[in-house]
Design a protein around this motif. Sequence first.
Motif, PDB file in Angstrom:
ATOM      1  N   LYS A 192       0.852  -1.194   0.000  1.00 13.57           N
ATOM      2  CA  LYS A 192       0.000   0.000   0.000  1.00 13.57           C
ATOM      3  C   LYS A 192       0.888   1.244   0.000  1.00 13.57           C
ATOM      4  N   PRO A 193       1.335   1.691  -1.162  1.00 10.09           N
ATOM      5  CA  PRO A 193       2.245   2.848  -1.238  1.00 10.09           C
ATOM      6  C   PRO A 193       1.685   4.105  -0.591  1.00 10.09           C
ATOM      7  N   GLU A 194       0.368   4.210  -0.485  1.00 10.19           N
ATOM      8  CA  GLU A 194      -0.232   5.403   0.121  1.00 10.19           C
ATOM      9  C   GLU A 194      -0.213   5.363   1.642  1.00 10.19           C
ATOM     10  N   LEU A 195       0.216   4.231   2.199  1.00 14.73           N
ATOM     11  CA  LEU A 195       0.222   4.064   3.656  1.00 14.73           C
ATOM     12  C   LEU A 195       1.195   5.043   4.314  1.00 14.73           C
ATOM     13  N   THR A 196       0.789   5.627   5.447  1.00 13.26           N
ATOM     14  CA  THR A 196       1.662   6.493   6.231  1.00 13.26           C
ATOM     15  C   THR A 196       1.959   5.821   7.562  1.00 13.26           C
ATOM     16  N   LEU A 197       3.221   5.562   7.823  1.00 13.92           N
ATOM     17  CA  LEU A 197       3.605   4.913   9.081  1.00 13.92           C
ATOM     18  C   LEU A 197       3.558   5.922  10.222  1.00 13.92           C
ATOM     19  N   PRO A 198       3.218   5.475  11.434  1.00 15.31           N
ATOM     20  CA  PRO A 198       3.206   6.385  12.589  1.00 15.31           C
ATOM     21  C   PRO A 198       4.588   6.999  12.815  1.00 15.31           C
ATOM     22  N   ALA A 199       4.622   8.274  13.142  1.00 16.39           N
ATOM     23  CA  ALA A 199       5.896   8.960  13.387  1.00 16.39           C
ATOM     24  C   ALA A 199       6.519   8.462  14.687  1.00 16.39           C
ATOM     25  N   LEU A 200       7.827   8.266  14.671  1.00 18.23           N
ATOM     26  CA  LEU A 200       8.543   7.865  15.885  1.00 18.23           C
ATOM     27  C   LEU A 200       8.805   9.087  16.761  1.00 18.23           C
TER      28      LEU A 200
END
Length: 326
Positions: A100-108
Amino acid sequence: MLSAEFLSDGRQFIPAQAKTYTIAVREKLGLALTEQKEWLDQVRAELSHRCYQPEHGPLFTIQVTRFEHSDVLHVSVDELIVDAWSIEQVFSEWSALYAKPELTLPALTLSFRDYVLALTGFESAPRYQQDLQYWLTKLRAIKPGPELPKASDWNGLHQCQRLSHCLASEHYAQLKQVAADWAVSPTALVLTLFIRVLQQYSRQPEFTLVLTYFNRLALHEQVNELIAPMISTALFVAEAGSDSLQQHAQQVHAELLADFDHLTVSGVRVLRELKRQKLCSNDFSLPIVFTSLLGQPINRTPEHFLQQQTYAVTQNAANVFRLPGL
């Protein structure tokens, strides 16, 4: 830590903006299956012995081989910047973004620097001091590593000869059943076998090994998401055990349990303190390392890259030993 940069004096830092990395793609179309295997063996031989220079990053290599009907992803990384947990995390996040290229991972909100500083602050805690005293008392008369026969023709330049064996699933199931029947962990049983093999060749039956383990103390809710070398070491005293393999494994298991209650202090820290107190020489070394990931939980989705993993090796710097018959 994948983007970490190292200075010549040993200090390291993570730049605010990571450098762009371009994945090399090698087209190998039209090769027969035997030629494909030869090519993969060549790439693996090169990457498995690649020596990275910390001050000249990056400390990893990513390549893709493109065959007629399939692609192979090759990844080499120096464990100066990661541990096995980190590798699993990298591929988990990479697989999710690939699907899912549109996925945004949670910021560390936590950095490796934050974690290291928290660990340093923990050294003044009563628990840490108690654990340090446990190790100093136990290892006051520390034994060196196994005295194994060394190669007489070693000139300091070598490539490791890798010895490997793969247990069939039914055999591993039998090993786990034996461990359960003896009330020991599979790791304790394999460690016992490792010790007994070394004792066959060592001049002294008692010696010290270095064990590695994950050391992610629950200091922050995101600690398991850090990509960093958070592996630590423990010193294990191998003694002349019982002639009975079962009793010997039970002794090793009990020793592991006792030691694991005091793992807030690393083996490196203990050795430094022993040397400071002149309880061992400055050139004292422990060259044999034992690592086990048996029982390590792995949660992978069907699209996870490592579900299709075909080859993997790890490698430590080592002395060269020659064991008769092996």
